[in-house]
Design an enzyme around this catalytic site. Structure first.
Site, mmCIF file in Angstrom:
data_model
loop_
_atom_site.group_PDB
_atom_site.id
_atom_site.type_symbol
_atom_site.label_atom_id
_atom_site.label_comp_id
_atom_site.label_asym_id
_atom_site.label_seq_id
_atom_site.Cartn_x
_atom_site.Cartn_y
_atom_site.Cartn_z
ATOM 1 N N LEU A 102 0.880 -1.167 0.000
ATOM 2 C CA LEU A 102 0.000 0.000 0.000
ATOM 3 C C LEU A 102 0.918 1.217 0.000
ATOM 4 O O LEU A 102 2.021 1.170 0.562
ATOM 5 C CB LEU A 102 -0.881 0.016 1.258
ATOM 6 C CG LEU A 102 -1.955 -1.067 1.347
ATOM 7 C CD1 LEU A 102 -2.674 -0.989 2.699
ATOM 8 C CD2 LEU A 102 -2.971 -0.932 0.207
ATOM 9 N N ASP A 103 0.461 2.310 -0.606
ATOM 10 C CA ASP A 103 1.263 3.540 -0.595
ATOM 11 C C ASP A 103 1.457 4.008 0.845
ATOM 12 O O ASP A 103 0.647 3.674 1.727
ATOM 13 C CB ASP A 103 0.544 4.642 -1.375
ATOM 14 C CG ASP A 103 0.347 4.260 -2.833
ATOM 15 O OD1 ASP A 103 1.128 3.434 -3.329
ATOM 16 O OD2 ASP A 103 -0.592 4.798 -3.446
ATOM 17 N N HIS A 104 2.473 4.850 1.044
ATOM 18 C CA HIS A 104 2.751 5.279 2.426
ATOM 19 C C HIS A 104 1.561 6.025 3.029
ATOM 20 O O HIS A 104 1.324 5.981 4.236
ATOM 21 C CB HIS A 104 4.028 6.144 2.478
ATOM 22 C CG HIS A 104 3.803 7.560 2.084
ATOM 23 N ND1 HIS A 104 3.873 7.997 0.779
ATOM 24 C CD2 HIS A 104 3.468 8.646 2.830
ATOM 25 C CE1 HIS A 104 3.613 9.279 0.741
ATOM 26 N NE2 HIS A 104 3.359 9.707 1.964
ATOM 27 N N HIS A 185 -0.207 2.166 -7.905
ATOM 28 C CA HIS A 185 -1.044 3.358 -7.630
ATOM 29 C C HIS A 185 -2.378 3.301 -8.390
ATOM 30 O O HIS A 185 -2.866 4.334 -8.868
ATOM 31 C CB HIS A 185 -0.326 4.640 -8.045
ATOM 32 C CG HIS A 185 0.907 4.970 -7.240
ATOM 33 N ND1 HIS A 185 1.046 4.679 -5.908
ATOM 34 C CD2 HIS A 185 2.050 5.605 -7.598
ATOM 35 C CE1 HIS A 185 2.232 5.089 -5.485
ATOM 36 N NE2 HIS A 185 2.862 5.644 -6.484
ATOM 37 N N LYS A 188 -5.471 5.674 -7.366
ATOM 38 C CA LYS A 188 -5.163 7.102 -7.531
ATOM 39 C C LYS A 188 -5.008 7.456 -9.011
ATOM 40 O O LYS A 188 -5.474 8.503 -9.453
ATOM 41 C CB LYS A 188 -3.875 7.454 -6.776
ATOM 42 C CG LYS A 188 -4.032 7.373 -5.272
ATOM 43 C CD LYS A 188 -2.694 7.642 -4.616
ATOM 44 C CE LYS A 188 -2.738 7.351 -3.140
ATOM 45 N NZ LYS A 188 -1.415 7.249 -2.550
#
Ligand code: URA
Length: 242
Positions: A102-104, A185, A188
């Site tokens: 998962l993205d930060h 991503h 997004k």
């Protein structure tokens, strides 16, 4: 298996450190302190305690973490602490790793395991397990946005449009998106391609296992039961579409 090997495999430290724990009388087997670290045991028949605390011997570990923002999933985090810092050191000694990333700044459901096969199966794009996300958008969600996400969004560097399996509006600026691919991503980028900036993103379910059913505060983790592991395999959308 000898008792020192067993403790090492469970993540209590090196072989030597495990032997020291046993010699020091910190380990009991079936209620009796054992100081002979070379004694042979059948791990599945053992009931062991370490420092007076019962210890469940697990061949492999399967965890869910409710990931907070500002933690990185990478093995070598660069700008924020790694998610592994949220786990007890015992699990790191067993080489526990996140399953996918998962993205930060993405929160929510993150699986972790020390089972290489499991990690591979669940992070491989071939394994079409659904992932459910809740995105908060800067501008209001529109019916056109939902229609586009369902019909397919062409991203740069992708050979074909990417589609959401299901999609529904949760609030004026909130949308639930269910995907069965795991591109970089992806949420997004799909939103951005339709002119919507994602200001917050949370993963709420994997397969039919929902984070809300785990009652897990943000930053905390729990073991997955056999039944919960079974829910992960189910590939049906975890939520109703539209
Ligand atoms: N999609 C994203 O854009 N980010 C994530 O962290 C997960 C899915």
């Amino acid at each position: 298996m000898t008792l020192d090997k067993l403790l090492q495999a469970q993540g209590f430290g090196t072989r030597k450190a495990s032997q020291r724990m046993i010699i020091d009388g910190r380990v009991s087997v079936s209620g009796v302190v054992v100081t002979d670290y070379q004694h042979h045991f059948e791990p599945e028949l053992l009931s062991i305690s370490v420092d007076g605390q019962p210890w469940v011997c697990r061949q492999q570990i399967y965890l869910v973490l409710n990931k907070p923002t500002n933690f990185e999933c990478s093995r070598k985090p660069s700008h924020h602490p790694g998610v592994l810092t949220l786990l007890p050191p015992l699990f790191l000694a067993r080489n526990t790793q996140p399953v996918g990333r998962l993205d930060h700044d993405t929160t929510g459901m993150l699986l972790l395991s020390d089972d290489g096969g499991f990690i591979h199966r669940h992070s491989s794009p071939k394994h079409h397990v659904t992932k459910t996300y809740e995105a908060t958008t800067q501008d209001a969600v529109t019916p056109e946005l939902i229609a586009k996400l369902l019909a397919g969004v062409q991203l740069r560097d992708e050979p074909a449009p990417l589609t959401a399996l299901s999609c529904r509006q949760l609030g004026s600026h909130r949308i639930e998106i269910v995907l069965d691919q795991g591109k970089y991503h992806q949420v997004k980028r799909m939103l951005a391609a339709e002119g919507h900036h994602c200001v917050a993103l949370a993963r709420t379910a994997i397969g039919n296992l929902r984070l809300e059913d785990l009652d897990l505060p943000i930053g905390e983790w729990c073991f997955l039961s056999e039944a919960q592991l079974g829910l992960l395999k189910k590939t049906g959308a975890a939520s109703t579409s539209n």
